[in-house]
Motif scaffolding. Structure first.
Motif, short mmCIF file in Angstrom:
data_model
loop_
_atom_site.label_atom_id
_atom_site.label_comp_id
_atom_site.label_asym_id
_atom_site.label_seq_id
_atom_site.Cartn_x
_atom_site.Cartn_y
_atom_site.Cartn_z
N ALA A 1 0.54 -1.11 -0.17
CA ALA A 1 -0.03 0.12 0.33
C ALA A 1 1.01 1.31 -0.01
CB ALA A 1 -0.69 -0.11 1.31
N GLY A 2 2.25 0.92 0.62
CA GLY A 2 2.80 2.05 0.59
C GLY A 2 2.56 2.82 2.05
N SER A 3 3.57 4.01 2.42
CA SER A 3 2.98 5.01 3.71
C SER A 3 2.23 6.08 3.35
CB SER A 3 4.23 5.35 3.63
OG SER A 3 5.26 4.72 4.14
N ARG A 4 0.71 6.29 4.05
CA ARG A 4 0.11 7.30 3.45
C ARG A 4 0.68 8.35 4.24
NH1 ARG A 4 -5.90 7.77 4.21
NH2 ARG A 4 -6.39 9.65 4.88
N VAL A 5 0.56 9.63 3.10
CA VAL A 5 1.91 10.97 3.52
C VAL A 5 -0.03 11.72 3.38
CG1 VAL A 5 3.17 12.74 3.00
CG2 VAL A 5 3.37 10.12 2.78
N GLU A 6 0.55 12.47 4.56
CA GLU A 6 -0.82 13.91 4.31
C GLU A 6 0.35 15.24 4.07
OE1 GLU A 6 -3.79 14.30 7.18
OE2 GLU A 6 -4.37 12.15 7.12
N GLU A 7 -0.55 15.96 3.15
CA GLU A 7 0.69 17.39 2.87
C GLU A 7 -0.87 18.05 2.66
OE1 GLU A 7 0.77 17.26 -1.91
OE2 GLU A 7 2.63 16.97 -0.63
N THR A 8 -0.82 19.77 3.20
CA THR A 8 -1.80 20.38 3.27
C THR A 8 -1.32 21.63 2.42
OG1 THR A 8 -2.61 20.24 5.54
CG2 THR A 8 -3.22 21.77 5.01
N ALA A 9 -2.14 22.67 2.13
CA ALA A 9 -2.32 24.23 1.30
C ALA A 9 -3.15 24.65 1.87
CB ALA A 9 -1.70 24.26 -0.72
N VAL A 10 -2.60 25.68 1.91
CA VAL A 10 -3.54 27.11 1.99
C VAL A 10 -3.88 28.15 0.80
CG1 VAL A 10 -4.51 29.03 3.47
CG2 VAL A 10 -2.93 27.35 4.27
N ILE A 11 -5.66 27.92 0.12
CA ILE A 11 -5.46 28.43 -0.66
C ILE A 11 -5.67 29.95 -0.57
CG2 ILE A 11 -6.87 29.23 -2.77
CD1 ILE A 11 -5.37 26.47 -3.11
N TYR A 12 -5.31 31.54 -0.79
CA TYR A 12 -5.63 32.94 -0.97
C TYR A 12 -6.60 33.21 -1.81
CZ TYR A 12 -2.45 32.24 3.45
OH TYR A 12 -2.12 32.39 4.69
N LYS A 13 -7.74 33.53 -2.21
CA LYS A 13 -8.08 34.40 -2.82
C LYS A 13 -7.85 35.75 -2.99
CE LYS A 13 -11.46 30.56 -3.06
NZ LYS A 13 -12.47 30.41 -3.32
N LYS A 14 -8.05 36.51 -1.57
CA LYS A 14 -8.47 38.35 -1.40
C LYS A 14 -8.43 38.06 0.11
CE LYS A 14 -13.01 38.51 -2.83
NZ LYS A 14 -13.75 39.28 -3.48
#
Length: 230
Positions: free
Chosen positions: A69-82
């Motif tokens: 299955a492989g290693s489960r990895v989480e990455e987080t990004a923040v969306i800036y609109k204005k």
């Protein structure tokens, strides 16, 4: 099944992401390539347009064994609109260095064409999103094999949920394993004009072991390997 051949494709990408389309702020991932994704990969390698992909969905059966299955990895990004807009953090789930064996069955000429396409693809094959490149697991990563019909109760491939819920046991072979879990896998689409809607089927996915079912299941033997094909 004299006019039917099997295609076995063994891949080990650096990362893979197969989006589960349930939540826009959590880009969760199946731990295996769903049917629509795997056949879409073939369609891309063959250079098929949307109509060709639709025909391929109807002409190819698919199964998969999750070797790792492989290693489960989480990455987080923040969306800036204005500046005055709310901030929405989006988390994406990836699987690092998974190992899959993909199985396809179809008409002889179709499988042979897919085989040639994977060796010399029209478009770059991906495993899920465009950041998840296709990486062969070994030198002979794609093979054409004989296919036979059979009934088996011991399987390593993903299976229908109803077969598992009728009675099954999971036997662990490796410490790094994925416990059997229920997923809604997209298996096809319905079309209305240019819009399409996914058709789902409940499946059980696991890794690092095998399942022994209470009742035998109709499967395909790919060079002797029993695989349930959707």
């Amino acid at each position: 099944m004299s006019d039917v051949l099997g295609l076995v494709v063994e891949v080990r990408p650096i990362q893979a992401h197969f989006r589960i389309p349930y939540n826009s702020l959590l880009l969760d991932s199946y731990p295996f390539p769903p049917r629509t994704t795997a056949i879409g990969m073939l369609a891309g390698a063959m250079g098929l347009p949307e109509e060709g992909f639709k025909k391929l969905l109807g002409g190819v059966r698919y199964g998969v064994i999750v070797e790792e299955a492989g290693s489960r990895v989480e990455e987080t990004a923040v969306i800036y609109k204005k500046p005055e807009a709310p901030v929405y953090p989006i988390t994406k789930v990836l699987y690092h260095k998974p190992h899959y064996r993909l199985f396809f069955a179809g008409r002889e000429e179709l499988i042979e064409r897919a085989y040639e396409a994977l060796l010399d693809p029209v478009f770059t094959p991906y495993l899920g999103d465009s950041e998840s490149l296709f990486y062969p697991a070994k030198k002979d990563y794609v093979r054409i094999v004989e296919v036979e019909e059979s009934q088996e109760s011991t399987l390593r491939s993903i299976i229908p949920e109803e077969a598992y819920s009728s009675g099954a046991r999971f036997f662990v072979l490796r410490r790094s394993n994925l416990t059997p879990r229920d997923y809604r896998m997209p298996v096809g689409f319905t079309y209305r004009g240019k819009k399409r809607r996914a058709i789902f089927r409940r499946v059980i996915a696991f890794a690092g072991g095998y399942v022994e079912l209470a009742n035998p299941l109709k499967v395909l033997l790919f060079d002797g390997e029993p695989v349930f094909a959707f």
